[in-house]
Scaffold this motif. Structure first.
Motif, PDB file in Angstrom:
ATOM      1  N   HIS A  20      14.780 -26.071   6.181  1.00 37.97           N
ATOM      2  CA  HIS A  20      13.958 -26.202   4.983  1.00 37.97           C
ATOM      3  C   HIS A  20      14.184 -25.057   3.997  1.00 37.97           C
ATOM      4  N   HIS A  21      14.952 -24.064   4.395  1.00 35.76           N
ATOM      5  CA  HIS A  21      15.317 -23.008   3.440  1.00 35.76           C
ATOM      6  C   HIS A  21      16.558 -23.381   2.648  1.00 35.76           C
ATOM      7  N   MET A  22      17.132 -24.541   2.954  1.00 37.63           N
ATOM      8  CA  MET A  22      18.434 -24.890   2.381  1.00 37.63           C
ATOM      9  C   MET A  22      18.398 -26.259   1.704  1.00 37.63           C
ATOM     10  N   PHE A  23      17.208 -26.703   1.282  1.00 36.28           N
ATOM     11  CA  PHE A  23      17.099 -28.063   0.759  1.00 36.28           C
ATOM     12  C   PHE A  23      18.019 -28.325  -0.432  1.00 36.28           C
TER      13      PHE A  23
ATOM     14  N   ALA B  90      10.709 -33.608  -2.373  1.00 35.16           N
ATOM     15  CA  ALA B  90      10.627 -33.856  -3.815  1.00 35.16           C
ATOM     16  C   ALA B  90      10.029 -32.645  -4.542  1.00 35.16           C
ATOM     17  N   THR B  91       8.921 -32.098  -3.999  1.00 33.98           N
ATOM     18  CA  THR B  91       8.313 -30.954  -4.682  1.00 33.98           C
ATOM     19  C   THR B  91       9.166 -29.698  -4.521  1.00 33.98           C
ATOM     20  N   ASP B  92       9.869 -29.592  -3.397  1.00 30.11           N
ATOM     21  CA  ASP B  92      10.660 -28.374  -3.198  1.00 30.11           C
ATOM     22  C   ASP B  92      11.781 -28.261  -4.221  1.00 30.11           C
ATOM     23  N   ILE B  93      12.370 -29.383  -4.609  1.00 31.42           N
ATOM     24  CA  ILE B  93      13.458 -29.311  -5.597  1.00 31.42           C
ATOM     25  C   ILE B  93      12.943 -28.629  -6.861  1.00 31.42           C
ATOM     26  N   HIS B  94      11.680 -28.919  -7.212  1.00 33.41           N
ATOM     27  CA  HIS B  94      11.102 -28.300  -8.399  1.00 33.41           C
ATOM     28  C   HIS B  94      10.702 -26.847  -8.144  1.00 33.41           C
ATOM     29  N   LEU B  95      10.127 -26.575  -6.976  1.00 39.22           N
ATOM     30  CA  LEU B  95       9.557 -25.252  -6.727  1.00 39.22           C
ATOM     31  C   LEU B  95      10.553 -24.263  -6.141  1.00 39.22           C
TER      32      LEU B  95
ATOM     33  N   ARG C  12       5.245 -23.284 -13.219  1.00 42.26           N
ATOM     34  CA  ARG C  12       5.676 -23.385 -14.610  1.00 42.26           C
ATOM     35  C   ARG C  12       7.152 -23.040 -14.778  1.00 42.26           C
ATOM     36  N   GLY C  13       7.809 -22.653 -13.679  1.00 43.40           N
ATOM     37  CA  GLY C  13       9.265 -22.502 -13.765  1.00 43.40           C
ATOM     38  C   GLY C  13       9.781 -21.089 -13.800  1.00 43.40           C
ATOM     39  N   MET C  14       8.941 -20.093 -13.491  1.00 49.60           N
ATOM     40  CA  MET C  14       9.441 -18.719 -13.467  1.00 49.60           C
ATOM     41  C   MET C  14      10.296 -18.527 -12.207  1.00 49.60           C
ATOM     42  N   PRO C  15      11.624 -18.258 -12.364  1.00 51.13           N
ATOM     43  CA  PRO C  15      12.471 -18.102 -11.177  1.00 51.13           C
ATOM     44  C   PRO C  15      12.253 -16.754 -10.507  1.00 51.13           C
ATOM     45  N   ARG C  16      12.422 -16.710  -9.205  1.00 50.07           N
ATOM     46  CA  ARG C  16      12.238 -15.455  -8.473  1.00 50.07           C
ATOM     47  C   ARG C  16      13.430 -14.537  -8.719  1.00 50.07           C
TER      48      ARG C  16
END
Ligand SMILES: [Cu+2]
Lengths: 562, 244, 115
Positions: free
Chosen positions: A312-315, A383-388, A455-459
């Motif tokens: 799940h760390h590699m989706f 589905a949500t992970d692709i966004h988050l 809201r899309g702030m990347p780490r």
């Protein structure tokens, strides 16, 4: 109020107590500490080391948060910012959170709770501490002198190409890994082979079940981290063509290797914390733990499940087939975690709850772990992970679990066992204030990061758009409140060591596990004579004695203690 | 401090019972279980290499059948036999210690050491050939000859270096195979060296007569380690040397 | 303590010389067998046969040289569980890498070259 019964039960104990000899003062000098084989002294040495690591990692966290006050940074260059968050992440993960509770409180409490004289292999235990120190020096020196900018995950292909000190840093982590393996090995063997006759598996305190499950993971998963880092070193030093795509290697394979260890590693962080919380909740509710077997077995179940969810760390990197399998499996972990949470809540129900500092930490844990755990489901769903994925949502999620849960449990354990470890009391009022500061500071730091993430702030970005500034500043303010809280703890605990009131009672909290039935601080060999026998989580014969301001074992009457 | 010493006062010192154990049986069983748990960590330590091997072999079968031809099956086979012999003598050493046969114990340990040394000697001959042929995966990697010993490059009439049409051309990812080969055999060799160090230490202790029927744990546990080193080689040999 | 000879130990089982030598012989024979088999092309059974022979050898070493047959069952369980985790690691990694293999950009021009 049966002081006669007290003396009768513990006359042997008190004869020893009169002489005042305990594990802290039975021998003197630096040598007697550095060469000690006593698990309790090793625990104290770990505590000193880990406090240093927490301090350093915390400073780096403040640097990172301060730098994010504005969207174009304050003082650091982009490179230095990368170094700062790597320093923060690597120190906190490998030097503090992973060894964390097992190294300090596992070492201190495990043999005591079991009724054993020491861990199975005391020399190996001391070696673990030296490995920790060596690894820490390696890692910190390579990061401070040479700098590392890969983040704590060392992902290929970047880690094979950056010109920073990746080899030295990974060797440091490699050494730390062996420290962790040997601690786990010691705990597994101790629990299997050093249980006294009366201590059956189902009579073990849940802290021991948590440590046992953790130790299984340490033994099974950490070697894989070792080989992963060795291969990374070989790739950088020679170019063996396993991970480096420019040499025909497969960079994604590195992620499989890394997460085969590092997902179970998050349970190395959380399982001992769950063990601590089980103790705190039961003792400070003065009530038998609800669902003992369910909590015990869910620890082992979490350990087992932890090995089948690493993908799940590699989706965003894996094959669709791998994604579906790992996403489905990931949800399975939520079941045993929820089992624990509901059992803790059921334990609280109609308990005589004492809102002292350890209990406040335990309650904070349930709240923060609830958020940390539930937000994990958003990330486990494809589905949500692709966004988050790779946003601040992930950062907030794992901080809720690693800091909000593990650090909070560490602090709870620290306050709970502090009187037993050092025979000194701390300032309860300051402790409560600090706990509330930590709780507020933590939430102010990381709740905004969930919003930032969605809201899309990347780490890991040094710069950000103006619309993110308000939330970033809130987060920075929170970080400083958290820091003040932690600093306050440092101050009053130091004061407690230097000039704190002496604690002479065996059992200040009314705990039912064996470490509370020996003297404070415990003698060199843990118990005078044979270890006592007592049913864990059975409080009916543990009664408050106002004369000594502590709890005593009373065989006289069976009414519940207050 | 005195209480634990008193506690063990009645136990025969030949058992070398440590303070935190109740009985020699508990001490022995604890050590043994500790060693088994450690062996599990060893197996998982090697698991990364076996995973890398499996991933590359399953995806690049041609590479493996080509590159395996570089390895010397005869030397590999001899080394397998040498290591199996060392396993036998190590198991025999345990038996000698259990029965108090001091001379047999020392003899078995020495033979084990010699076998291990022989294994490393043969291994270094193999390594030397590979490195000589440009097969060591570092910055200078590049095979000079194909697996049959035919030069991969020749000089044509004009003096330029060209591919040799008589040679079987090397596949693209030859480096990855030798990366895996050197990592696997190198890590295994490192374990042999560590084992040799420990066995030598045991030999010195055996010379002082420290082991006997009441105390042979270190011999037994080191033997377990040594057998796992053997076990790993039992898999490495067919997986690396015997590929069609 | 019912042993007739002095070939007995109070702490652990003593392996008879005959068994040790027998296992040694079997291991040598199996090594020969695996080399001999490898000279024949069995197609896709090559690997499985080699692994089967290696596993038999490993089981012999574990049962007799490592005393597992006479040891506490739990030690064997621990060892087998370790091996199961290795199999888990290998199989999931092979499954996934096999699936994305076609999309991997290796040795492509836009991959940064080695220093
Ligand atoms: Cu994970």
């Amino acid at each position: 109020m049966s002081s006669e019964a007290h003396v009768a039960d513990g006359s042997a104990v008190h004869a020893e107590h009169e002489t005042g000899e305990n594990y802290l003062n039975c021998s003197h000098g630096l040598r007697s500490w550095l060469l000690t084989l006593d698990h309790k002294r090793i625990a104290v040495m770990y505590l000193a080391g880990l406090a240093g690591a927490l301090f350093l990692g915390g400073i780096m966290a403040l640097v990172v948060r301060l730098e994010l006050w504005t969207g174009d940074g304050l003082v650091l260059s982009d490179d230095l910012y990368n170094h700062a968050f790597t320093l923060h992440g690597a120190i906190m993960t490998f030097l503090f959170i992973i060894p964390g509770i097992p190294a300090v409180f596992g070492n201190f409490a495990l043999p005591l709770m079991l009724g054993a004289k020491d861990v199975a292999f005391p020399r190996l235990n001391l070696l673990s501490w030296y490995l920790w120190i060596t690894g820490a020096v390696f890692a910190i020196v390579s990061m401070v002198v040479g700098a590392v900018d890969t983040g704590w995950t060392f992902y290929t292909p970047y880690s094979t190409q950056t010109s920073t000190q990746v080899i030295n840093m990974t060797m440091g982590v490699f050494i730390l890994g062996f420290s962790s393996i040997f601690t786990g090995l010691n705990f597994v063997v101790t629990i299997h082979k050093l249980r006294p006759a009366g201590m059956t598996w189902w009579r073990m305190p849940l802290m021991l079940w948590g440590l046992y499950a953790t130790a299984i993971i340490q033994v099974l998963a950490t070697p894989v981290l070792g080989i992963t880092l060795l291969l990374l070193v070989a790739e950088r030093a020679l170019g063996v063509g396993i991970f480096d795509p420019s040499l025909g290697g497969d960079p994604l394979l590195y992620q499989h290797f890394f997460w085969f260890y590092s997902h179970p590693a998050v349970y190395i962080m959380i399982l001992p914390a769950m063990g601590v919380i089980s103790e705190l909740i039961s003792v400070h509710s003065r009530k038998t733990i609800f669902g003992y077997h369910a909590i015990a077995l869910s620890s082992v179940a979490i350990a087992a499940f932890s090995f089948i969810v690493w993908g799940h760390h590699m989706f965003t990197a894996m094959s669709p087939m791998g994604n579906m399998i790992f996403s489905a499996l990931t949800f399975s972990v939520s079941i045993p975690s929820a089992v624990k949470t509901f059992n803790w809540l059921a334990t609280l129900y109609r308990g005589h709850i004492r809102l002292n500092a350890p209990m406040l930490y335990a309650l904070a844990f349930i709240f923060l772990f609830g958020i940390g755990g539930l937000t994990g489901l958003f990330l486990g769903a494809l589905a949500t992970d692709i966004h988050l994925h790779d946003t601040y949502f992930v950062v907030a999620h794992f901080h809720f679990v690693m800091v909000g849960s593990t650090l909070i449990a560490f602090l709870g354990a620290l306050h709970y066992w502090w009187p037993k470890m050092f025979g000194k009391a701390y300032d309860e009022t300051l402790a409560k204030i600090a706990c509330i500061l930590v709780f507020i500071g933590f939430n102010v730091t990381f709740l905004p990061q969930f919003v930032l993430g969605t809201r899309g702030m990347p780490r890991r970005y040094h710069n950000f758009l103006p619309e993110f500034q308000g939330l970033h500043q809130a987060s920075t303010v929170g970080a400083f409140i958290l820091a003040i809280g932690l600093f306050l703890i440092l101050v009053y605990l130091w004061k407690s060591l230097v000039s704190g009131k002496k604690v002479t009672v065996d059992n200040p909290w009314g705990g039912s596990s064996l470490e509370w039935l020996t003297t404070t601080p415990p003698p060199h060999y843990n118990f005078v004579g044979e270890p006592p026998e007592h049913d864990v989580y059975d409080y009916h014969d543990i009664r408050y004695d106002a004369a000594i301001d502590g709890y005593v074992l009373s065989k006289n009457e069976g009414d519940a203690a207050r | 401090m005195s209480s634990a010493a008193d506690h063990h006062a009645e136990v025969d010192p030949a058992y070398r019972l440590a303070h935190h154990f109740e009985s020699p049986e508990q001490q022995f069983e604890t050590g043994k279980f500790g060693m088994w748990a450690f062996l599990v960590t060893e197996i998982l330590f090697f698991s990364g290499l076996f995973t890398a091997y499996s991933v590359y072999r399953s995806n690049e079968a041609d590479l493996f059948s080509y590159a395996s031809g570089y390895l010397d099956t005869t030397l590999g086979c001899i080394n397998t036999a040498v290591l199996i012999l060392s396993s036998l003598t190590m198991a025999w050493a345990v038996r000698c210690a259990q029965l108090g046969q001091q001379r047999g114990l020392k003899f078995c340990l020495i033979v084990t050491l010699l076998c291990a040394g022989g294994f490393m000697g043969i291994k270094s001959v193999e390594y030397h050939h590979k490195i000589h042929n440009g097969l060591f995966p570092n910055a200078h990697f590049g095979a000079h000859e194909d697996p049959d010993g035919v030069p991969l490059h020749i000089t044509d009439e004009s003096g330029a270096t060209v591919a040799n049409p008589a040679a079987r051309p090397a596949p693209e990812n030859l480096r990855s195979f030798f990366g895996i080969y050197f990592c696997m055999t190198g890590l295994h060799g490192l374990h042999v060296l560590i084992g040799m160090g420990v066995i030598f230490w045991l030999y010195l202790r055996a010379r002082r007569g420290e082991f006997g029927p009441k105390y042979f744990g270190p011999i037994d546990f080191t033997a377990l380690y040594w057998h796992v080193v053997d076990l790993i080689w039992i898999f490495l040999f067919p997986l690396l040397y015997l590929i069609h | 303590m019912t042993d007739n000879h002095d070939h007995h130990n109070e702490l652990a089982h003593v392996m008879p010389v005959k068994v040790l030598l027998g296992v040694f012989g079997a291991l040598l024979v199996l090594t020969g067998a695996t080399v001999w088999v490898a000279t024949h092309d069995l197609g896709r059974f090559d690997l499985s046969l080699a692994l089967i022979i290696a596993t038999v050898k490993a089981v012999l070493v574990a049962l007799y040289f490592m005393h597992l047959r006479y040891d506490k069952v739990f030690n064997a369980i621990v060892f087998v569980v370790g091996i199961l985790f290795v199999i888990l690691f290998i199989s999931l990694a092979v499954m996934d890498t096999g699936n994305y293999q076609s999309q991997l950009l290796r040795n492509a021009d836009h991959v940064i070259r080695y220093r």
